[in-house]
Design an enzyme around this catalytic site. Structure first.
Site: not given
Length: 498
Positions: A273, A310, A475
């Site tokens: 990520d 994220h 996600s």
């Protein structure tokens, strides 16, 4: 008569002599502004052909922007006044590369039919991927190619059999050399490495921070909120079934022929990520170790730059520490999390291959909550090296299927629909497909996800915080499945990707 480039150089020098431009902004003496700015000549005009995934496409170069990664910094887009030709673009690009002392640079290109569509843009890098003939696949063979064409041998691609990567002095040289390298008798094929745009599969929403001091492993958190993994146990879906993942029996009850419950212990989940905050209070105990890798800063600390939250959101859902009195618990609360930080403006094919094969013998589950941009008119997927990595590596790859909703189709994502990946969609607190989750024949399973006001997820956030609002998207259904797979592997370590 002087060329346009020579006139431009003299005008630049004339203005600088009056102090209107700092002297150190002048191009170095060794940079020639002749067309193409390369001893190999100028970039050809018109469309250029590049290998893009499984196919070769015609591309049109952008004449008003490029990408530069100064040493030790994130990549950035350099905008400039539109140039009149590929040759002028090549001259400008080479000057920018040297002035910035860039460790990476590239031109931006669009498929010929989709000029200006940023979701389909490609980064044309100064790297050349070379697939060597079987008898030349050793370091000596690679060095011979490097010496023959004056290009630097960067590395062998571990998971992509026969591939090796070289770097030219600049992107212009890479474009002009690729076909010559391909014609070498020791080379099966060669092409310029392209970088692709991507999207983190999180929905666009505000992300207010909220701190939950009690680990809600066995009950509701502050204010009666439940972690979204199971939603309140009384939640009933539209089909009459209770909505949730039956984690408590797995966490609380010993398995067959064992004296402890399943919590993901000794199972490693890679979070590929934009970063993973390994010193977060609710992640620290599960991120201990030296397997982490950062491709952006080239070190072992995968913590992202400010605003790169994220991966930390994703990692908390998969494996936040349980029963520690802090915050939340992950689906696999005693797993080992490995941070793989690599998401930049564009991601190059050879870097994706490295990420997919990194320590494949040590990593059990590979979570990918990113993918090609949603709702684009052209199917896209892995480049040649990343494709070989997926084909040849027996890794368990969990992949978010995308947030394009019913107007998109997950089959068009060449990563999510690869036979070696497990594509994960999302269902909401009613047991229905989340509004953003894409349909697709490639989907293997679904995870729970927040969708609007119902069934909010709570997870770890950057700067040692927690977040509830805005944690929406495949996600976050993907790492939920990654955590479940970790529990399965603790019980049955002999299981594989199928």
């Amino acid at each position: 008569m002087k060329s346009l480039h020579q006139q431009a150089f003299f005008l630049f020098a004339f203005i600088a002599s009056f102090g209107l431009i700092p002297a150190n902004a002048l191009p170095p003496d060794e940079i020639s502004l002749e067309p193409g700015n390369s001893p190999l000549g100028a970039l050809p005009e018109g469309m250029l052909r590049f290998v893009d995934g499984r196919v070769t496409r015609d591309f049109v170069l952008s004449h008003d922007k490029m990408v530069v990664k100064p040493l030790g910094q994130l990549s950035e887009i350099r905008n400039f006044t539109s140039l009149v030709s590929n040759a002028a673009l090549g001259a400008y690009a080479t000057g920018e590369e040297r002035l910035a002392r860039a460790e990476m640079s590239g031109l931006i290109a669009y498929p010929a039919k989709y000029v200006g569509n940023e979701k389909l843009a490609r980064l044309v890098t100064r790297k050349i991927a070379v697939h060597l003939m079987e008898g030349a696949r050793d370091i000596e063979g690679a060095m011979l190619i490097g010496e023959a064409f004056g290009i630097e041998h960067l590395r062998e691609q571990v998971g992509a059999s026969g591939w090796t990567v070289f770097e030219a002095a600049g992107v212009v040289e890479a474009i002009l050399l690729a076909d010559r390298v391909a014609a070498h008798p020791s080379v099966a094929t060669a092409h310029v490495v392209l970088g692709i745009p991507y999207e983190k599969k999180v929905c666009e929403a505000s992300a207010d921070q909220a701190f939950f001091p009690d680990d809600p492993l066995y009950g509701p958190g502050e204010g009666g909120r439940f972690q979204g993994y199971f939603f309140p146990p009384s939640t009933v879906g539209s089909d009459g079934w209770l909505v949730g993942i039956a984690l408590r029996p797995v966490w609380e009850n010993p398995g067959v022929l064992r004296d402890r419950p399943y919590t993901g212990r000794r199972v490693r989940i890679a979070i590929a990520d934009d970063g993973l905050e390994i010193n977060h209070e609710d992640l620290r105990s599960n991120t201990f170790g030296n397997l982490h890798k950062d491709w952006i800063d080239d070190d072992r600390n995968p913590t992202g730059a400010p605003g790169d939250f994220h991966g930390t959101w994703v990692g908390g859902i998969a494996g936040a520490v349980g029963r520690n009195g802090d915050g939340i618990t992950g689906v696999a609360p005693e797993c080992d999390l490995v941070g793989l930080r690599f998401l930049d403006l564009f991601i190059d094919d050879d870097v994706i291959e490295e990420v997919l094969t990194y320590r494949w013998f040590s990593i059990d589950v590979h979570n990918n909550s990113w993918g090609i941009p949603d709702n684009v008119p052209l199917a896209s997927g892995p480049g040649p090296m990343a494709l070989d990595a997926l084909d040849d590596t027996n890794q368990i790859y969990i992949w978010a299927n995308g947030n394009g909703g019913v107007t998109d189709d997950s089959n068009y994502d060449g990563y999510a629909n690869h036979i070696k990946t497990l594509a994960v969609s999302a269902v909401n607190s009613l047991g229905l497909p989340a509004s953003y989750s894409e349909p697709g024949a490639n989907i293997v399973c679904a995870g729970l996800a927040a969708d609007g006001a119902g069934g909010q997820l709570v997870t770890t956030d950057e700067n040692n915080n927690y977040v509830e609002t805005g944690v929406e998207g495949t996600s976050f259904s993907a790492p939920m499945v990654s955590g479940v797979v970790a529990l399965m592997l603790e019980a049955r370590p002999d299981l594989g990707w199928r």
